[in-house]
Every structure is written in structure tokens, then in C-alpha cells.
Scaffold this motif. Structure first.
Motif, PDB file in Angstrom:
ATOM      1  N   SER A   1     -31.963  20.911  58.442  1.00  0.00           N
ATOM      2  CA  SER A   1     -32.331  19.517  58.716  1.00  0.00           C
ATOM      3  C   SER A   1     -31.136  18.691  59.194  1.00  0.00           C
ATOM      4  O   SER A   1     -30.054  18.734  58.614  1.00  0.00           O
TER       5      SER A   1
ATOM      6  N   TYR B   1     -45.817  25.540  59.736  1.00  0.00           N
ATOM      7  CA  TYR B   1     -46.417  24.334  59.178  1.00  0.00           C
ATOM      8  C   TYR B   1     -47.770  24.603  58.523  1.00  0.00           C
ATOM      9  O   TYR B   1     -48.298  23.745  57.815  1.00  0.00           O
TER      10      TYR B   1
ATOM     11  N   THR C   1     -31.205  15.313  59.287  1.00  0.00           N
ATOM     12  CA  THR C   1     -31.052  14.165  58.379  1.00  0.00           C
ATOM     13  C   THR C   1     -30.266  14.581  57.135  1.00  0.00           C
ATOM     14  O   THR C   1     -29.438  13.821  56.621  1.00  0.00           O
TER      15      THR C   1
ATOM     16  N   GLU D   1     -38.101  22.685  49.632  1.00  0.00           N
ATOM     17  CA  GLU D   1     -38.231  21.412  50.340  1.00  0.00           C
ATOM     18  C   GLU D   1     -39.672  20.937  50.280  1.00  0.00           C
ATOM     19  O   GLU D   1     -40.526  21.602  49.704  1.00  0.00           O
TER      20      GLU D   1
ATOM     21  N   THR E   1     -36.344  13.341  59.642  1.00  0.00           N
ATOM     22  CA  THR E   1     -36.451  12.411  60.768  1.00  0.00           C
ATOM     23  C   THR E   1     -37.640  11.482  60.579  1.00  0.00           C
ATOM     24  O   THR E   1     -37.512  10.264  60.694  1.00  0.00           O
TER      25      THR E   1
HETATM   26  C1  LIG Z   1     -40.158  21.503  56.951  1.00  0.00           C
HETATM   27  C2  LIG Z   1     -39.189  20.422  57.250  1.00  0.00           C
HETATM   28  N1  LIG Z   1     -38.107  20.277  56.475  1.00  0.00           N
HETATM   29  C3  LIG Z   1     -37.189  19.324  56.716  1.00  0.00           C
HETATM   30  C4  LIG Z   1     -37.331  18.434  57.760  1.00  0.00           C
HETATM   31  C5  LIG Z   1     -36.252  17.426  58.042  1.00  0.00           C
HETATM   32  O1  LIG Z   1     -35.547  17.842  59.185  1.00  0.00           O
HETATM   33  P1  LIG Z   1     -34.823  16.798  60.130  1.00  0.00           P
HETATM   34  O2  LIG Z   1     -33.940  16.011  59.254  1.00  0.00           O
HETATM   35  O3  LIG Z   1     -34.045  17.619  61.084  1.00  0.00           O
HETATM   36  O4  LIG Z   1     -35.882  15.999  60.761  1.00  0.00           O
HETATM   37  C6  LIG Z   1     -38.452  18.548  58.611  1.00  0.00           C
HETATM   38  C7  LIG Z   1     -38.672  17.688  59.774  1.00  0.00           C
HETATM   39  O5  LIG Z   1     -38.478  16.556  59.862  1.00  0.00           O
HETATM   40  C8  LIG Z   1     -39.396  19.565  58.342  1.00  0.00           C
HETATM   41  O6  LIG Z   1     -40.460  19.703  59.130  1.00  0.00           O
END
Ligand SMILES: Cc1ncc(COP(=O)(O)O)c(C=O)c1O
Length: 320
Positions: free
Chosen positions: A219, A164, A221, A193, A258
Motif C-alpha cells: 500500500s 477482490y 498510503t 488487512e 487511497t
Molecule cells: C486490499 C487493499 N489493501 C490496501 C489498500 C491500500 O492501498 P493504497 O494505500 O495503495 O491505496 C487497498 C487499496 O486502496 C486495497 O485494495
């Protein structure tokens, strides 16, 4: 909730009062370099008086995968973690949209690079996170000058806290330049992304998204929306490398995650996307996602774990 924080969190196998879950200041720093986490949502449904955790099993499976990849030994299984989260939500009386964050960290060994121990500590915290689905939110984005970390540098497919820093640099740059969101390209120059969300676009009625070898998080979602788009809306899906300029000529672009849920993008690098408002595919997916996560639409019941608030009676540990 009591004051500005919930009453309890879960820490290494038991529920602990928020104020009592403390560590020494020297734990700051190295302990989080090796940590991994999850971000999970529970949605409150006022009609049923119940909250539903969305795709809990898949999130916990990814947590265990993240731990495996950074060599943290599993100490609790999916069943125990599921119970821990549901009990915590009940005892914190989470009768609102809630974010659930388990964090697994290196609990032993030297606080340096020399040598490591696989012993994991794990805490789970909850906090309110209202949904912005169907609120009309639209964001402006820029393509970042920072590139997304690649799998031969740090593994973007897992929720590794150190990843992050990369996203944070891009997010700060975007904000200082007057944008809401950053979009990162991977080291090959293809679309990856956003700092905390995946990206989808619509071209000629097809739903297009970078495949999972493009330096993106695996991910949940993204997986959810691809399934809903294909199975419920009958859309053609393309998972493939995406060029930067495809963003500028797309009919619709949105972020998904999420926390991000579905966030329509109205403009990228000052190119308007469509007419700048959410397009028909984005709106259809947003409506479907909203109704399914909250349990308004009965389909995909296997994705929703009821918390048990509808039947909960006061059973908080240590309350007298
Ligand atoms: C870097 C990154 N990409 C994508 C997502 C989406 O992932 P998810 O749908 O599992 O929350 C997240 C978190 O939400 C993330 O931190």
C-alpha cells in the motif's frame, strides 16, 4: 462531468468519449479474471485553484509491477500514462476530489484457461470521490471468518482484480452482521488487512502495522503514513506480524488506503478501541495527511503532481 459520468476516458492510447467506450457483452467474465488496476486520488485545493494527484509515480510503478506479475506486457510507460491522466483530469474538468482508476486487461488470446496472450488493453476512468478526512468518521469492524489470500494462492501484494472476491466475501459478511468493515487474518492467523485498506494500530505510543509479507497489498498510503509518522511525528514504527488479540488491547486502530484515507476504528468485535473515538496519534496523522495531500502543507511537494487546472484553457479534443 456531463450528467452522471465524466465526458471522457482514456482507452488504449487515446481519449474517447464516455458513451463511445464500449465492448461486446461476451467480454464480460474472463477478461477481468486476468485484469489488474490502480486506485489513485487527486485532491482539489480551492485556495490554489489546482488539483494534485497524490503519489502518481508510485501508483503507476505499482501498476506496471502488477502487470508484470500477471504477465501483461507493458504498452505504455510511466511518462505516457502520467500525461494521459493529467490530460484526462483537465479535459474532464475535475475541480473536486477525484478517484482515478486505470485498469489493464488481457486484450487478446482465448477467453478460456487454455493459453494466454500477453497483449494488454488499458483504460483510465475518473469519478468524483469526496474526501472524508477530518470529518469525524469512525467505523465498527469485525474480524472476518474468511482468511486473506496468501502469496502461494494469489498475490495479495498487487492490485489483482480477482483478489477482490476474497475481500468482497469478508465485506459482505461484515455488513450482514451489522459492522462497517471486515479485518482479515492471514492463513497463519496473524492480522493482514481490510478488504480495501491496510491496518495500523498504536500501542504504548508505537505505531504498529503488519509487514509486507503478511498477505497485504504493498500500500502506498501505508508507506506514506509510516514515513510521516517517523520523520514528522518522531514515532517509533514496528512493521511485524500482529496478533489478533493485539487489536483488542490497542490504544488506537485505524485503516489506511487511497480510498479509505485514514479511517479510525472505534470498536472491533465489540471491544471498544480506546474510548471509541480517534486517539491522539490517529488525529495527528490525519491532520498531517490531509494538509499534505491537498498541498496546504508545503512539505513533500514531490508527492503531489499538479494537474494544470489552474492554468487550463478549453482544449478539449473534439469540442467545437
Ligand atoms: C486490499 C487493499 N489493501 C490496501 C489498500 C491500500 O492501498 P493504497 O494505500 O495503495 O491505496 C487497498 C487499496 O486502496 C486495497 O485494495
Amino acid at each position: 462531468m456531463s450528467g452522471t459520468h465524466p465526458r471522457y476516458l482514456w482507452w488504449n492510447g487515446q481519449q474517447v468519449r464516455w458513451e463511445e467506450a464500449t465492448v461486446h457483452v461476451t467480454e464480460l467474465g474472463w477478461s477481468t479474471v486476468g485484469a489488474v488496476f490502480e486506485g489513485i486520488r487527486a485532491y482539489w485545493n480551492p485556495e490554489t485553484g489546482e488539483a494534485y494527484v497524490f503519489r502518481l509515480r508510485e501508483h503507476l510503478e505499482r501498476l506496471l509491477r502488477s502487470m508484470r506479475l500477471v504477465r501483461l506486457a507493458p504498452r505504455w510507460g510511466i511518462g505516457e500514462l502520467t500525461e494521459a491522466i493529467l490530460q484526462l483530469l483537465r479535459d474532464n474538468e475535475c475541480r473536486e476530489d477525484t478517484y482515478i482508476q486505470p485498469v489493464a486487461y488481457r486484450a487478446a488470446g482465448p477467453k478460456t484457461l487454455s493459453g494466454f496472450a500477453e497483449e494488454a488493453g488499458l483504460y483510465i476512468a475518473t469519478r468524483p470521490m469526496p474526501s472524508h478526512l477530518l470529518s469525524g468518521k469512525v467505523v465498527r469492524a469485525r474480524v472476518s471468518s474468511w482468511r486473506r489470500i496468501s502469496d502461494d494462492i494469489m498475490p495479495p501484494r498487487i492490485k489483482n482484480i480477482s483478489n477482490y472476491r476474497n475481500g468482497q466475501l469478508a465485506a459482505m459478511e461484515a455488513q450482514l452482521d451489522g459492522y462497517d468493515q471486515a479485518i482479515l487474518l492471514n492463513v497463519q492467523g496473524k492480522v493482514a488487512e481490510a478488504p480495501g485498506a491496510c491496518l495500523m494500530l498504536v500501542r504504548d505510543g508505537k505505531l504498529v502495522t503488519p509487514d509486507i509479507t503478511q498477505s497485504i497489498l504493498e500500500s502506498i498510503t501505508r508507506d506514506t503514513l509510516l514515513r510521516l509518522a517517523r520523520d514528522e511525528l518522531g514515532l517509533v514504527i514496528e512493521e511485524r506480524p500482529v496478533d489478533r488479540t493485539e487489536l483488542y488491547v490497542a490504544d488506537e486502530v485505524f485503516l489506511c488506503g487511497t480510498a479509505a484515507e485514514i479511517t479510525p476504528i472505534g470498536e472491533i468485535d465489540r471491544y471498544p478501541i480506546g474510548d471509541g473515538h480517534p486517539g491522539p496519534v490517529t488525529r495527528a496523522l490525519e491532520r498531517l495527511y490531509h494538509d499534505i495531500v491537498r498541498g496546504i502543507d508545503p512539505r513533500r511537494a514531490e508527492w503531489r503532481t499538479p494537474v494544470g487546472l489552474a492554468t487550463a484553457v478549453g482544449t478539449r479534443p473534439g469540442d467545437d
